[in-house]
Enzyme design. Structure first.
Site, PDB file in Angstrom:
ATOM      1  N   CYS A   1       0.819  -1.215   0.000  1.00  0.00           N
ATOM      2  CA  CYS A   1       0.000   0.000   0.000  1.00  0.00           C
ATOM      3  C   CYS A   1       0.856   1.270   0.000  1.00  0.00           C
ATOM      4  O   CYS A   1       1.666   1.474   0.896  1.00  0.00           O
ATOM      5  CB  CYS A   1      -0.917  -0.008   1.215  1.00  0.00           C
ATOM      6  SG  CYS A   1      -1.890   1.487   1.366  1.00  0.00           S
TER       7      CYS A   1
ATOM      8  N   HIS B   1      -8.692   7.289   3.467  1.00  0.00           N
ATOM      9  CA  HIS B   1      -8.182   8.637   3.161  1.00  0.00           C
ATOM     10  C   HIS B   1      -9.299   9.571   2.727  1.00  0.00           C
ATOM     11  O   HIS B   1     -10.288   9.147   2.153  1.00  0.00           O
ATOM     12  CB  HIS B   1      -7.111   8.566   2.070  1.00  0.00           C
ATOM     13  CG  HIS B   1      -7.625   8.157   0.726  1.00  0.00           C
ATOM     14  ND1 HIS B   1      -7.884   6.845   0.391  1.00  0.00           N
ATOM     15  CD2 HIS B   1      -7.951   8.879  -0.375  1.00  0.00           C
ATOM     16  CE1 HIS B   1      -8.326   6.782  -0.849  1.00  0.00           C
ATOM     17  NE2 HIS B   1      -8.392   8.005  -1.338  1.00  0.00           N
TER      18      HIS B   1
ATOM     19  N   HIS C   1      -3.932   1.733   8.322  1.00  0.00           N
ATOM     20  CA  HIS C   1      -4.505   1.123   7.117  1.00  0.00           C
ATOM     21  C   HIS C   1      -5.797   0.347   7.394  1.00  0.00           C
ATOM     22  O   HIS C   1      -6.681   0.267   6.539  1.00  0.00           O
ATOM     23  CB  HIS C   1      -3.451   0.164   6.536  1.00  0.00           C
ATOM     24  CG  HIS C   1      -3.859  -0.573   5.295  1.00  0.00           C
ATOM     25  ND1 HIS C   1      -3.503  -0.153   4.042  1.00  0.00           N
ATOM     26  CD2 HIS C   1      -4.591  -1.716   5.119  1.00  0.00           C
ATOM     27  CE1 HIS C   1      -3.987  -1.009   3.138  1.00  0.00           C
ATOM     28  NE2 HIS C   1      -4.647  -1.960   3.768  1.00  0.00           N
TER      29      HIS C   1
ATOM     30  N   CYS D   1       0.390   3.677   3.222  1.00  0.00           N
ATOM     31  CA  CYS D   1       0.754   3.301   4.580  1.00  0.00           C
ATOM     32  C   CYS D   1       2.024   4.056   4.980  1.00  0.00           C
ATOM     33  O   CYS D   1       2.895   4.295   4.137  1.00  0.00           O
ATOM     34  CB  CYS D   1       0.979   1.791   4.673  1.00  0.00           C
ATOM     35  SG  CYS D   1      -0.539   0.894   5.019  1.00  0.00           S
TER      36      CYS D   1
ATOM     37  N   HIS E   1      -6.972   2.179   1.298  1.00  0.00           N
ATOM     38  CA  HIS E   1      -6.396   2.758   2.512  1.00  0.00           C
ATOM     39  C   HIS E   1      -7.285   3.952   2.911  1.00  0.00           C
ATOM     40  O   HIS E   1      -7.609   4.777   2.059  1.00  0.00           O
ATOM     41  CB  HIS E   1      -4.957   3.217   2.229  1.00  0.00           C
ATOM     42  CG  HIS E   1      -4.267   3.727   3.438  1.00  0.00           C
ATOM     43  ND1 HIS E   1      -3.301   3.020   4.112  1.00  0.00           N
ATOM     44  CD2 HIS E   1      -4.445   4.880   4.140  1.00  0.00           C
ATOM     45  CE1 HIS E   1      -2.900   3.721   5.162  1.00  0.00           C
ATOM     46  NE2 HIS E   1      -3.591   4.857   5.197  1.00  0.00           N
TER      47      HIS E   1
HETATM   48 ZN   LIG Z   1      -2.318   1.379   3.593  1.00  0.00          ZN
END
Ligand SMILES: [Zn+2]
Ligand SMILES: [Zn+2]
Ligand SMILES: [Zn+2]
EC number: 2.7.7.12
Length: 326
Positions: A41, A161, A108, A44, A159
């Site tokens: 990811c 956000h 995450h 992260c 993830h």
């Molecule tokens: Zn992540």
């Protein structure tokens, strides 16, 4: 009988045709969304994006980076402005100036319905800080914080956000809201949003939650099944002026939204966004900042696109009943 509902702010018509639908439970997702592999990811901490973290913007649980593929850019550098041919003698074109940031939760594994009150509050404090940062430059007429959850919501990475879109224009939807709420104020002598708070509180058919500072309800002229609005009870046109204790009450209400959606519809895709006064305006008595939450359980067809009028097939009053039953 289908019904034409008017959006009291923008004046737009919405068609409510509940006979066309399935019942609210037909929208329950069959499977939960899966989380991608943390080790690959980019968002992260330790991943590719984290290297560009804007240090002044970082907090204990959140960091901010410029979007790699921005919709709005902070400056026109060199060749960029020549990368497409501008037919300026006929069509109107200008550079998409402003800013575009990704606001990452460091952890995450957290889904919105697992956010703690303090984390959601922290997220809104970061939004405020970034609004104030961009407000210093007069070119930035508007900033909008948004959150996409799930692939159907437009989220490309899972993830957790948010994003901040800062533009040198005032967005179309905001212009319609401003225009409509100013007309309402001139006719009625009051803020349409303040009146909506009173009306929803009194009617109670769409109210989902309330505390000292906020009211949460399904929107009367919903553009999406289960669309919800969070309105501050005190009149305030500018989100960036809201104090920390009020943000805490906002976090409590929003976390209720996330939990409610997860429990009743099984982790549906959704967006939320903040509607705020443009930076070009001083605080004003007819506009009232707010949050709209749009679950993404239906698609627009040709009629919606062709007419600009949305057909909603879940009555907001039924949606409220359903969301409350968890
Ligand atoms: Zn992540
Ligand atoms: Zn108001
Ligand atoms: Zn709005």
């Amino acid at each position: 009988m289908p019904q034409l509902r008017k959006n009291i702010i923008t004046g737009e018509w919405l068609i409510l045709a509940p006979e066309r639908a399935q019942r609210p439970d037909d929208y329950i997702r069959s499977g939960r969304m899966k989380r991608s592999d943390k080790s690959k990811c980019p968002f992260c901490p330790g991943g590719e994006a984290f290297k560009n973290s804007i240090k002044d913007a970082e907090t204990e649980n959140i960091y901010v980076v410029p979007n790699k593929y921005p919709a709005f850019v902070t400056s026109i550098n060199g060749n960029d402005s020549k990368s497409y041919r501008v037919e300026d003698s006929f069509y109107f074109v200008k550079h998409a100036l402003g800013g575009h940031e990704v606001i990452n939760i460091k952890n995450h594994d957290l889904e919105p319905f697992q956010f703690s009150t303090s984390l959601t509050q922290e997220l809104f404090e970061v939004f405020q800080n970034r609004y104030l940062f961009y407000k210093k430059d007069k070119i930035n007429e508007y900033a909008m914080a948004i959150y996409n959850h799930g692939p159907e919501s437009g989220a490309t990475l899972d993830h957790p956000h948010a994003q901040l879109f800062v533009s040198s224009i005032v967005p179309n939807y905001i212009l319609r809201e401003l225009h409509g709420s100013e007309n309402y104020y001139n006719t009625n002598g009051s803020c349409v949003f303040c009146d909506m708070v009173k009306h929803e509180h009194h009617e109670r058919v769409r109210v989902l939650a309330e505390n000292d500072d906020f009211i949460l309800f399904t929107f009367f002229a919903a553009r999406f099944p289960f669309e919800m609005w969070v309105l501050p009870k005190q009149h305030e046109s500018q989100f960036e002026k809201v104090g920390k204790d009020v943000l805490k009450n906002l976090a409590i209400i929003l976390n209720k939204v996330f939990v409610m959606l997860d429990k009743t519809l099984n982790d549906p895709p959704f967006n939320f966004f903040i509607h705020n006064l443009p930076n070009t305006m001083k605080s004003c008595s007819f506009y009232h900042w707010h949050i709209e939450i749009t679950p993404r359980l239906s698609n627009y067809g040709g009629y919606e696109l062709g007419s600009g009028n949305v057909i909603d097939i879940v009555a907001p009053e039924k949606a409220a009943e359903f969301l409350k039953k968890e």
